[in-house]
Design a protein around this motif. Sequence first.
Motif, PDB file in Angstrom:
ATOM      1  N   TYR A  52       0.851  -1.184   0.000  1.00  0.00           N
ATOM      2  CA  TYR A  52       0.000   0.000   0.000  1.00  0.00           C
ATOM      3  C   TYR A  52       0.887   1.234   0.000  1.00  0.00           C
ATOM      4  N   ALA A  53       0.713   2.093  -1.009  1.00  0.00           N
ATOM      5  CA  ALA A  53       1.464   3.340  -1.105  1.00  0.00           C
ATOM      6  C   ALA A  53       0.680   4.435  -0.395  1.00  0.00           C
ATOM      7  N   ALA A  54       1.217   4.936   0.714  1.00  0.00           N
ATOM      8  CA  ALA A  54       0.533   5.944   1.517  1.00  0.00           C
ATOM      9  C   ALA A  54       0.777   7.344   0.955  1.00  0.00           C
ATOM     10  N   GLY A  55      -0.063   8.275   1.346  1.00  0.00           N
ATOM     11  CA  GLY A  55       0.031   9.635   0.830  1.00  0.00           C
ATOM     12  C   GLY A  55       1.245  10.397   1.301  1.00  0.00           C
ATOM     13  N   ASP A  56       1.908   9.934   2.364  1.00  0.00           N
ATOM     14  CA  ASP A  56       3.085  10.633   2.881  1.00  0.00           C
ATOM     15  C   ASP A  56       4.381  10.168   2.219  1.00  0.00           C
ATOM     16  N   LEU A 128      -7.738   3.337   5.885  1.00  0.00           N
ATOM     17  CA  LEU A 128      -9.072   3.919   5.921  1.00  0.00           C
ATOM     18  C   LEU A 128      -9.137   4.878   7.097  1.00  0.00           C
ATOM     19  N   ASN A 129      -9.488   6.116   6.823  1.00  0.00           N
ATOM     20  CA  ASN A 129      -9.587   7.149   7.861  1.00  0.00           C
ATOM     21  C   ASN A 129      -8.310   7.255   8.692  1.00  0.00           C
ATOM     22  N   GLY A 130      -7.178   7.129   8.025  1.00  0.00           N
ATOM     23  CA  GLY A 130      -5.894   7.265   8.687  1.00  0.00           C
ATOM     24  C   GLY A 130      -5.426   6.034   9.433  1.00  0.00           C
ATOM     25  N   THR A 341       2.149 -10.508  -6.912  1.00  0.00           N
ATOM     26  CA  THR A 341       0.924 -10.779  -6.167  1.00  0.00           C
ATOM     27  C   THR A 341       0.060  -9.552  -5.921  1.00  0.00           C
ATOM     28  N   ALA A 342       0.647  -8.359  -5.878  1.00  0.00           N
ATOM     29  CA  ALA A 342      -0.145  -7.178  -5.526  1.00  0.00           C
ATOM     30  C   ALA A 342       0.446  -5.931  -6.165  1.00  0.00           C
ATOM     31  N   ILE A 343      -0.399  -4.907  -6.273  1.00  0.00           N
ATOM     32  CA  ILE A 343       0.018  -3.637  -6.847  1.00  0.00           C
ATOM     33  C   ILE A 343      -0.664  -2.499  -6.088  1.00  0.00           C
ATOM     34  N   SER A 344       0.038  -1.365  -5.981  1.00  0.00           N
ATOM     35  CA  SER A 344      -0.539  -0.161  -5.383  1.00  0.00           C
ATOM     36  C   SER A 344       0.028   1.041  -6.115  1.00  0.00           C
ATOM     37  N   PHE A 345      -0.684   2.153  -6.062  1.00  0.00           N
ATOM     38  CA  PHE A 345      -0.269   3.371  -6.755  1.00  0.00           C
ATOM     39  C   PHE A 345      -0.213   4.547  -5.798  1.00  0.00           C
ATOM     40  N   ASN A 346       0.729   5.469  -6.057  1.00  0.00           N
ATOM     41  CA  ASN A 346       0.653   6.764  -5.411  1.00  0.00           C
ATOM     42  C   ASN A 346      -0.091   7.723  -6.333  1.00  0.00           C
ATOM     43  N   ALA A 347      -0.303   8.948  -5.864  1.00  0.00           N
ATOM     44  CA  ALA A 347      -1.121   9.893  -6.621  1.00  0.00           C
ATOM     45  C   ALA A 347      -0.498  10.258  -7.967  1.00  0.00           C
TER      46      ALA A 347
END
Length: 381
Positions: A52-56, A128-130, A341-347
């Motif tokens: 999971y790519a977080a916003g920070d 979710l919600n921080g 197995t998994a993928i995530s994106f940043n903005a």
Amino acid sequence: MQRTSVVQVSLRSGAVALLTGALLSGCTPAPVPTPAEGAVVAQNLSGPMGVYAAGDGSVWVVDSGTAGTAGSFTVPPDPGSTTPTTINYGDTAQIVHVDAAGKSTVVASLPSLGGPEGAEGASRITMLNGNIYVTSGHWAEGASIARLPKTAAVLKVSGTTVTEVADVWGFEATNNPDKQVKDSHAYGLAAGPDGNLWMTDAGGNDLLKVNPTTGAITLMAVFPNLPNTNPPAGVPPFSEPVPTGVAFLKDGAAYVSLLPGFPFTPGASKVVRVAADGSQQDYATGLSMTTDLQTGPDGNLYAVELGQFGEQGPAPATGSIVRIRAGGVKETVLTGLDTPTAISFNARGDAFITTGGAAAPNTGKVLRWDNFTTRKPVQAP
């Protein structure tokens, strides 16, 4: 219990033990070079299942582990055998946080279970919600002990403290929505637009909604078995659907990837659209061994294909990423991956992909591709 080790389940009825090193039973895969454009974010992992790519600018990783020596239990024999299978367990699954500077920290350890052919533990991670949430583990009826805590469950991570939010096995054991063997593998996980957690139970073959505050579980859809075309001798004419990833588009519907069980026929995987009333419609077909599904910042879905399945499991360097445009139009944008197995994106559209999810221990990685959503197709789907 018709299901024995967490691995053999996948070969008979479709659970996703194949997403650990399990399907490589007895097989040592050839070394696979890191694709040149993929930057290493984390390495030395043992069955990475979620990212999971977080916003920070940081990245969270879930590693499924290598079982352990904390204890063991038995499950009933395989068909044709009279010897129960022993499952070992220990807290070797991990939640890893990689900060924006690239420093990796093990935040928490979680249960990992292993039989003769491999191990499996935590699966997916989201925010979710921080708050950070994780799906963890697999359990089925017939085990010689009660369910281990934090297994077949949704967990919440607060600092280094992990608490159980929802007992997914308890829901399966009580309701058994698909009316097959009672089996729960808490797997796919996404923050829904309604403020709830949405998850796939890859053992129970259903889509569930979890209230993150109360832990209440609501059944949203049950996926029917899928036909096997010309099955080999001894293989039934159907496979369990095995839901893996769950994602959302602007229409608010849930999109779920299905990875039909053995014999893992190429092209048998698909993405199903699940409407608010639970009705289902094929959205994209012709995929192979789809392990994850995420929405990119470009508004398209991205499916992770584990690889092409052979006699000794998924062949190295045959995994890929498929972009799914509006209307279910597919285009392959990355190939040559080692059991992703998994993928995530940043903005910005950079992609973070877990590889080596079904490879030898300590060979798993998280790799980053910059500006991934602008990549052009590399081949016809």
